[in-house]
Each structure stands twice: as structure tokens, then as C-alpha cells.
Design a protein around this motif. Structure first.
Motif, PDB file in Angstrom:
ATOM      1  N   LEU A  12       4.115  30.220  -0.824  1.00 31.00           N
ATOM      2  CA  LEU A  12       3.146  30.066  -1.911  1.00 31.00           C
ATOM      3  C   LEU A  12       3.738  29.411  -3.151  1.00 31.00           C
ATOM      4  O   LEU A  12       3.008  29.079  -4.082  1.00 31.00           O
ATOM      5  N   ARG A  13       5.042  29.224  -3.163  1.00 34.04           N
ATOM      6  CA  ARG A  13       5.680  28.538  -4.282  1.00 34.04           C
ATOM      7  C   ARG A  13       6.435  27.298  -3.795  1.00 34.04           C
ATOM      8  O   ARG A  13       6.005  26.179  -3.974  1.00 34.04           O
ATOM      9  N   ASP A  14       7.544  27.513  -3.103  1.00 33.78           N
ATOM     10  CA  ASP A  14       8.330  26.379  -2.621  1.00 33.78           C
ATOM     11  C   ASP A  14       7.555  25.568  -1.588  1.00 33.78           C
ATOM     12  O   ASP A  14       7.643  24.338  -1.540  1.00 33.78           O
ATOM     13  N   GLY A  15       6.784  26.264  -0.750  1.00 30.56           N
ATOM     14  CA  GLY A  15       6.010  25.559   0.278  1.00 30.56           C
ATOM     15  C   GLY A  15       4.973  24.622  -0.296  1.00 30.56           C
ATOM     16  O   GLY A  15       4.699  23.547   0.258  1.00 30.56           O
ATOM     17  N   THR A  16       4.380  25.012  -1.442  1.00 26.77           N
ATOM     18  CA  THR A  16       3.328  24.174  -2.042  1.00 26.77           C
ATOM     19  C   THR A  16       3.897  22.936  -2.720  1.00 26.77           C
ATOM     20  O   THR A  16       3.136  22.082  -3.161  1.00 26.77           O
ATOM     21  N   GLN A  17       5.232  22.842  -2.814  1.00 22.03           N
ATOM     22  CA  GLN A  17       5.843  21.637  -3.375  1.00 22.03           C
ATOM     23  C   GLN A  17       5.911  20.513  -2.342  1.00 22.03           C
ATOM     24  O   GLN A  17       6.301  19.396  -2.656  1.00 22.03           O
ATOM     25  N   ALA A  18       5.506  20.817  -1.114  1.00 17.97           N
ATOM     26  CA  ALA A  18       5.474  19.781  -0.080  1.00 17.97           C
ATOM     27  C   ALA A  18       4.313  18.832  -0.320  1.00 17.97           C
ATOM     28  O   ALA A  18       3.257  19.219  -0.826  1.00 17.97           O
ATOM     29  N   GLU A  19       4.502  17.605   0.057  1.00 18.06           N
ATOM     30  CA  GLU A  19       3.437  16.608  -0.029  1.00 18.06           C
ATOM     31  C   GLU A  19       2.264  17.051   0.843  1.00 18.06           C
ATOM     32  O   GLU A  19       2.445  17.520   1.970  1.00 18.06           O
ATOM     33  N   ILE A  40       6.429  40.715   6.156  1.00  9.71           N
ATOM     34  CA  ILE A  40       7.322  40.090   5.183  1.00  9.71           C
ATOM     35  C   ILE A  40       7.629  41.092   4.059  1.00  9.71           C
ATOM     36  O   ILE A  40       6.744  41.781   3.569  1.00  9.71           O
ATOM     37  N   ASP A  41       8.888  41.146   3.655  1.00  7.84           N
ATOM     38  CA  ASP A  41       9.310  42.130   2.653  1.00  7.84           C
ATOM     39  C   ASP A  41       9.018  41.692   1.220  1.00  7.84           C
ATOM     40  O   ASP A  41       8.669  42.519   0.378  1.00  7.84           O
ATOM     41  N   TYR A  42       9.169  40.394   0.947  1.00  8.63           N
ATOM     42  CA  TYR A  42       8.939  39.863  -0.393  1.00  8.63           C
ATOM     43  C   TYR A  42       8.164  38.560  -0.290  1.00  8.63           C
ATOM     44  O   TYR A  42       8.490  37.698   0.541  1.00  8.63           O
ATOM     45  N   ILE A  43       7.150  38.409  -1.146  1.00  7.17           N
ATOM     46  CA  ILE A  43       6.288  37.224  -1.093  1.00  7.17           C
ATOM     47  C   ILE A  43       6.308  36.548  -2.459  1.00  7.17           C
ATOM     48  O   ILE A  43       5.745  37.067  -3.429  1.00  7.17           O
ATOM     49  N   GLU A  44       6.975  35.426  -2.517  1.00  4.83           N
ATOM     50  CA  GLU A  44       7.079  34.690  -3.778  1.00  4.83           C
ATOM     51  C   GLU A  44       5.754  33.984  -4.054  1.00  4.83           C
ATOM     52  O   GLU A  44       5.355  33.076  -3.327  1.00  4.83           O
ATOM     53  N   GLY A  45       5.086  34.428  -5.129  1.00 11.71           N
ATOM     54  CA  GLY A  45       3.735  33.936  -5.388  1.00 11.71           C
ATOM     55  C   GLY A  45       3.647  32.675  -6.200  1.00 11.71           C
ATOM     56  O   GLY A  45       2.635  31.985  -6.174  1.00 11.71           O
ATOM     57  N   GLY A  46       4.699  32.350  -6.946  1.00 14.24           N
ATOM     58  CA  GLY A  46       4.662  31.157  -7.775  1.00 14.24           C
ATOM     59  C   GLY A  46       5.517  31.322  -9.013  1.00 14.24           C
ATOM     60  O   GLY A  46       6.236  32.306  -9.183  1.00 14.24           O
ATOM     61  N   TRP A  47       5.429  30.327  -9.891  1.00 18.73           N
ATOM     62  CA  TRP A  47       6.201  30.289 -11.131  1.00 18.73           C
ATOM     63  C   TRP A  47       5.204  30.446 -12.276  1.00 18.73           C
ATOM     64  O   TRP A  47       4.580  29.472 -12.712  1.00 18.73           O
ATOM     65  N   PRO A  48       5.014  31.657 -12.780  1.00 16.54           N
ATOM     66  CA  PRO A  48       3.962  31.877 -13.782  1.00 16.54           C
ATOM     67  C   PRO A  48       4.181  31.146 -15.097  1.00 16.54           C
ATOM     68  O   PRO A  48       3.240  30.971 -15.874  1.00 16.54           O
ATOM     69  N   GLY A  49       5.404  30.710 -15.368  1.00 17.96           N
ATOM     70  CA  GLY A  49       5.644  29.978 -16.610  1.00 17.96           C
ATOM     71  C   GLY A  49       5.413  28.493 -16.496  1.00 17.96           C
ATOM     72  O   GLY A  49       5.561  27.762 -17.482  1.00 17.96           O
ATOM     73  N   SER A  64      -5.265  43.278  -5.413  1.00 14.59           N
ATOM     74  CA  SER A  64      -5.114  43.492  -3.976  1.00 14.59           C
ATOM     75  C   SER A  64      -4.276  44.742  -3.719  1.00 14.59           C
ATOM     76  O   SER A  64      -3.080  44.774  -4.020  1.00 14.59           O
ATOM     77  N   LYS A  65      -4.896  45.762  -3.163  1.00 15.21           N
ATOM     78  CA  LYS A  65      -4.161  46.982  -2.845  1.00 15.21           C
ATOM     79  C   LYS A  65      -3.087  46.721  -1.787  1.00 15.21           C
ATOM     80  O   LYS A  65      -2.073  47.419  -1.730  1.00 15.21           O
ATOM     81  N   LYS A  66      -3.314  45.709  -0.966  1.00 11.55           N
ATOM     82  CA  LYS A  66      -2.385  45.418   0.117  1.00 11.55           C
ATOM     83  C   LYS A  66      -1.167  44.627  -0.360  1.00 11.55           C
ATOM     84  O   LYS A  66      -0.021  44.949  -0.015  1.00 11.55           O
ATOM     85  N   ALA A  67      -1.382  43.602  -1.180  1.00  6.68           N
ATOM     86  CA  ALA A  67      -0.302  42.656  -1.477  1.00  6.68           C
ATOM     87  C   ALA A  67       0.397  42.865  -2.812  1.00  6.68           C
ATOM     88  O   ALA A  67       1.506  42.377  -3.017  1.00  6.68           O
ATOM     89  N   ALA A  68      -0.237  43.576  -3.748  1.00  5.12           N
ATOM     90  CA  ALA A  68       0.284  43.656  -5.116  1.00  5.12           C
ATOM     91  C   ALA A  68       1.725  44.143  -5.174  1.00  5.12           C
ATOM     92  O   ALA A  68       2.525  43.665  -5.993  1.00  5.12           O
ATOM     93  N   GLY A  69       2.099  45.069  -4.309  1.00  6.12           N
ATOM     94  CA  GLY A  69       3.438  45.634  -4.351  1.00  6.12           C
ATOM     95  C   GLY A  69       4.513  44.787  -3.697  1.00  6.12           C
ATOM     96  O   GLY A  69       5.700  45.150  -3.737  1.00  6.12           O
ATOM     97  N   TYR A  70       4.129  43.647  -3.108  1.00  4.22           N
ATOM     98  CA  TYR A  70       5.089  42.823  -2.370  1.00  4.22           C
ATOM     99  C   TYR A  70       5.411  41.491  -3.047  1.00  4.22           C
ATOM    100  O   TYR A  70       6.311  40.791  -2.599  1.00  4.22           O
ATOM    101  N   VAL A  71       4.671  41.144  -4.091  1.00  5.88           N
ATOM    102  CA  VAL A  71       4.823  39.805  -4.649  1.00  5.88           C
ATOM    103  C   VAL A  71       6.045  39.700  -5.564  1.00  5.88           C
ATOM    104  O   VAL A  71       6.447  40.672  -6.211  1.00  5.88           O
ATOM    105  N   ALA A  72       6.599  38.507  -5.595  1.00  7.57           N
ATOM    106  CA  ALA A  72       7.717  38.183  -6.485  1.00  7.57           C
ATOM    107  C   ALA A  72       7.316  37.004  -7.347  1.00  7.57           C
ATOM    108  O   ALA A  72       6.679  36.062  -6.877  1.00  7.57           O
ATOM    109  N   ALA A  73       7.690  37.077  -8.624  1.00  9.10           N
ATOM    110  CA  ALA A  73       7.472  35.950  -9.541  1.00  9.10           C
ATOM    111  C   ALA A  73       8.781  35.170  -9.642  1.00  9.10           C
ATOM    112  O   ALA A  73       9.870  35.752  -9.698  1.00  9.10           O
TER     113      ALA A  73
END
Length: 525
Positions: A12-19, A40-49, A64-73
Motif C-alpha cells: 500500500l506504500r512501496d507497491g503503489t510507487q510502481a508505474e 501478515i504481521d505488519y501492513i505499511e499503509g503509506g506516508w502520512p506526511g 476497521s476493527k480488523k485492520a486498525a491494529g496492524y497498520v504501520a505509518a
């Protein structure tokens, strides 16, 4: 128990930098939830800055009750002339509310001097300040040592100092990044082992790019040499040539080496998560992708098929079901009797290998392929061919005639397409016409209009893909044309094929096969 490997997904972050890769906020939340289900243990959601969309994602994923505890900024260390309290990027990471924060810092002295234009000591202070500040405020903080391998090769002493600054700040894991993707496997192993001698048993991670086609291999070798945290993306999407592909790394680590990545049931969702990411990104599936591609366990040569009928291990390195895939047998002019018998079983037909119809069907198949037919993407047409060859099919209608008119009445108006068809159904003649968006659409509509009176279930069928290929460019507009059509109803999706010099005739063949297949499966399946 086998060693646990922690998976960190950055689709969701590095992958979206693909063309050509782009997701809406809603897409990202849906993918994040699917990644949690996948294990998946950690899900990098993006660069909020960096952009409003990523800020919106972190606001939305909190619900999201399911995903909120797994995301990384994700973000960077503080700017050289700012404190952490006054640095917008650092504050945005905190405001995201993510339970995990990952920041990257400069490891390569070249970047420190020429990009940041600060002293090497000042960079060490920035790494320590940023990580220690965040660690006091966030539960889990990872440090991405950007360009680590290039930096180590240029100045190993300084590269190690950057890691020690992160250790002093109590970062939870130090992630060694092959940011340019140019590190060779033997170099990577040597450097990782040297790092371990310098820092002891401190948790290490790996983040590889694929510019030299070594990202998966490097990630696996890193784990075999003590790495406990692996970063990558679904399907390997990422900037330039992409990131390490988790769809290959995970089954390789778990099935080949026995590491614990996800549960057995979660591993069976590998194909599903791969396709979900493609679908939401409006990206074409790579059918040849290992483990998750449609062709990953597809067999075409007659010798291969004959062998897998006896024992699938002869030509398959794992059971495809372990990753949610399935074995397939392709039909082509390379096919032998084994292919036909295997495919017939898929259709619920048991054929004796001595059945005289088998040779007739095989010869018909090779004759059609010689004319340009292709059944690998048109298995419905192939099933009809087999059933008709075995006498296991009844005709639902007969074509008496069709006519298609494509008329352009002025330079400024689009062409006008009309199709007329005359069919016989059970002794009754049906003659009708339809206007469409082009000649093929008009013909499709006219056929349905004529048949829906007799077969109302056709109303649930729709065409979802239409491909045209010119088989011989040397003949120009006189060349043979192959048309592949994909259709679906509320239960299934199927492909059909037609080949002719006339593109309308080729389209008609594929359309009729599609309709006949729909009617047959409704009547008998």
C-alpha cells in the motif's frame, strides 16, 4: 517448532510507487483487511506526511476493527534543521494513530554528504533523535536503513555506526534495505554476517528491491542467515523493477525451508490475495507468476500430462492446493490422449483410452489449431468439441442466416450497426434484428433476442472480455483473425474462440460457442 518469520507488507506504500499501480482509499482499506486475514504481521499503509490520500487512509482504517491494529505509518527521520517537535513529517506519523511506525534514515555516506549536505556525525544524531522520540510515543518503531548494502560497501564503518545509533534509540528492528536492488546474493550474505558480528543478536529485517532479479533470493538467504523480519509486496509491485515478491517468499520459506510465516489455512489464501490486489488495482494477472499464476501448475506437453495422471509429483514441485491454486491441463497441438482424458474428467466425462472417438477428437483438435484456433483460453469451446465428438451433446438451435450492416452516414456521426439473424429452434423459425455499439455487439444482441424467447436463462449471461488477434501480419487486412470471448453468468465464467478471415464470422463462432455452453450447462450441469 520452526522459527517464526515476521511479515511486513508494503504493497500500500512501496507497491503503489510502481508505474500503473494506483489504489483508492477504499481499495487500500479492503486490501489491508485481506492482508490481516492472510496472516501478515505488519501492513505499511503509506506516508502520512507526503500526501492527502495517505492521511485519509489512516483516518479511514481506524474505523476497521480488523485492520486498525496492524497498520504501520512510514516516514523519514527529522530534517536536519528541525527538532522532532517541529518536524511536520514526524508529527504526521504520530497523528496517523498507527500502532507501528517505520522511518528510514541515511546509511550511505554519499547520501549524507551530497543529498543532506550535513556531517556524518549530524546524521547519526538525526537517526537517534528521531527513533528515540518516536519510541517514547509509539508502541513499535522500525528503522529502515536506506541504501544499507551500498552504504556498507562504500564505508562499512560508518554504515555500522548508523545501525548502532538506531540500537541506542531502542528501535524494535533494524531493516537492512537494498534500495537500489543491485546487491548480489553472495555479497548480501557476507554483509549480513559481518553486521551480526558487530551488533550481536539484535533483531534484523530485510527489504529488497528487484532491479537485478535477486529480491526473492536475497530475502530468502537473509532469513537463512538470521533475519527475522521480511518486507515485500504482494505480486512484487514497487518502484522501477519492483520489490521482493511476498507471493514467492512466503511459500518458499514455509514449504521449502519450514519457517513459520502464516498458518496452513492462511497460506491457502495466497492466490486469492494476489488476485485481489490485481483486481482492485485494475492490473492484469501475470499467469506465469510462480505459485499464484494461472499457469503455475498448468501442463501442456502430452508426456507431462501422461506422467501427472499417474503421479502429480512427477512435474509439480508442490501440491497446488497448498497455496490455493489448482492443477490445469492445457489443450493444444502438443496434446496427446492423456490431455484429452484429463480434461474430460474435468467435465465429468470418463473416457476409455481405447475409445475410437478419442483419435477422431484429437485429429480434429490438431486440425483446428493448425487453422489458428487456440483452446488454452477457451476451455468452453474445447468442452463442446469433446462432447460433440463423443455424441454427448444436443443442438439447441440452428443458424439459417445472419447479416450485419455497419453504415457511416456522415463524417461527424459514429457508424450505425445493425444485425439480422434467422434461427430455427425446435422446428420454429425466429427472425429478428438488433442495433448495437458496433457490428459484434449488434450480432450478440440479435442472437440473444432471437433465443431468449426459448431460453430465458440467457438473460443472466453477459460478455466480459473480447480479444482480437491477427494471426499473420504479412496478409494485412486479409489475415486470419482469432477472436477470444470471455462470458459469465451468476455462477461461472468461461472462454470461447472463433477463427476466420472475416472478423465477424470469427466473432460469431465464439459467440455461438458461448451461448451453447451456457445453455448446455444450464440443462445438464
Amino acid at each position: 517448532m520452526s522459527r517464526k518469520i515476521y511479515l511486513y507488507d508494503t504493497t500500500l506504500r512501496d507497491g503503489t510507487q510502481a508505474e500503473d499501480v494506483n489504489f483508492t482509499v477504499q481499495d487500500k482499506v479492503r486490501i489491508a483487511e485481506a492482508l490481516v486475514d492472510f496472516g501478515i504481521d505488519y501492513i505499511e499503509g503509506g506516508w502520512p506526511g507526503s500526501n492527502p490520500r495517505d492521511i485519509d487512509f489512516f483516518n479511514e482504517v481506524k474505523k476497521s476493527k480488523k485492520a486498525a491494529g496492524y497498520v504501520a505509518a512510514f516516514g523519514s527521520t527529522r530534517r536536519a534543521k528541525l527538532s522532532c517537535d517541529s518536524d511536520d513529517n514526524i508529527q504526521a506519523l504520530l497523528q496517523s494513530g498507527a500502532p507501528t511506525v517505520t522511518i528510514f534514515g541515511k546509511t550511505w555516506d554519499l547520501h549524507v554528504r551530497e543529498a543532506l549536505k550535513i556531517s556524518l556525525e549530524a546524521n547519526l544524531e538525526i537517526i537517534f533523535d528521531s527513533l528515540s522520540y518516536l519510541k517514547k510515543r509509539v508502541g513499535t518503531v522500525f528503522y529502515d536503513a536506506e541504501h544499507f548494502f551500498d552504504g556498507y560497501k562504500a564505508n562499512s564503518e560508518y554504515a555500522i555506526k548508523t545501525l548502532k545509533a538506531a540500537i541506542e534509540a531502542k528501535a524494535d528492528c533494524l531493516v537492512l534495505c537494498d534500495t537500489n536492488g543491485g546487491t548480489m546474493p553472495d555479497e548480501l550474505v557476507e554483509i549480513i554476517n559481518n553486521v551480526k558480528k558487530e551488533i550481536g543478536d539484535y533483531p534484523l529485517g530485510i527489504h529488497c528491491h528487484n532491479d537485478s532479479e535477486c529480491a526473492v533470493a536475497n530475502s530468502i538467504l537473509a532469513v537463512k542467515n538470521g533475519i527475522v523480519h521480511v518486507q515485500g509486496t504482494i505480486n512484487g509491485y514497487g518502484e522501477r523493477c519492483g520489490n521482493a515478491n511476498l507471493c514467492s517468499i512466503i511459500p518458499n520459506l514455509q514449504l521449502k525451508y519450514g519457517y513459520q510465516c502464516v498458518s496452513e489455512d492462511q497460506l491457502k489464501k495466497l492466490v486469492k490475495i494476489s488476485r485481489l490486489v490485481n483486481e482492485l488495482g485494475n492490473l492484469k494477472h501475470n499467469i506465469h507468476q510462480p505459485y499464484v499464476g494461472r499457469s503455475a501448475f498448468a501442463h501442456k506437453g502430452g508426456v507431462h500430462v501422461s506422467a501427472i495422471l499417474k503421479n502429480s509429483r512427477t512435474y509439480e514441485h508442490i501440491e497446488p492446493e497448498l497455496v490455493g491454486n489448482k492443477q490445469r491441463v492445457l489443450i493444444s497441438d502438443l496434446s496427446g490422449k492423456s490431455n484429452l482424458i484429463y480434461k474430460a474428467r474435468d467435465f465429468g466425462l470418463e473416457i476409455d483410452q481405447n475409445d475410437p472417438n478419442l483419435n477422431t477428437i484429437l485429429e480434429k483438435l490438431k486440425e483446428l489449431e493448425n487453422k489458428g484456433f487456440q483452446f488454452e483460453g477457451a476451455e468452453a469451446s474445447f468442452e463442446l468439441l469433446v462432447r460433440k465428438g463423443l455424441g454427448n451433446f444436443r443442438k439447441f438451435f440452428d443458424l439459417l442466416s445472419f447479416r450485419v450492416i455497419d453504415e457511416k452516414r456522415s463524417a461527424l456521426e459514429p457508424p450505425f450497426a445493425e444485425a439480422t439473424v434467422m434461427l430455427m429452434v425446435g422446428g420454429e423459425i425466429e427472425h429478428t434484428a438488433a442495433i448495437g455499439n458496433g457490428p459484434v455487439n449488434a450480432l450478440d444482441l440479435a442472437l440473444r433476442k432471437a433465443l431468449e424467447k426459448f431460453y430465458p436463462s440467457l438473460k443472466t449471461m453477459e460478455l466480459v472480455d473480447f480479444k482480437v488477434r491477427i494471426l499473420s501480419g504479412k496478409d494485412g487486412t486479409k489475415a486470419v483473425t482469432r477472436v477470444l470471448i470471455e462470458s459469465k453468468d451468476e455462477k461461472d465464467i468461461w472462454g470461447t474462440v472463433g477463427v476466420a478471415h472475416n472478423i465477424i464470422d470469427a466473432s460469431y463462432q465464439a459467440l455461438v460457442d458461448s451461448i451453447e455452453y451456457k445453455l448446455f450447462k444450464d440443462a445438464y450441469k
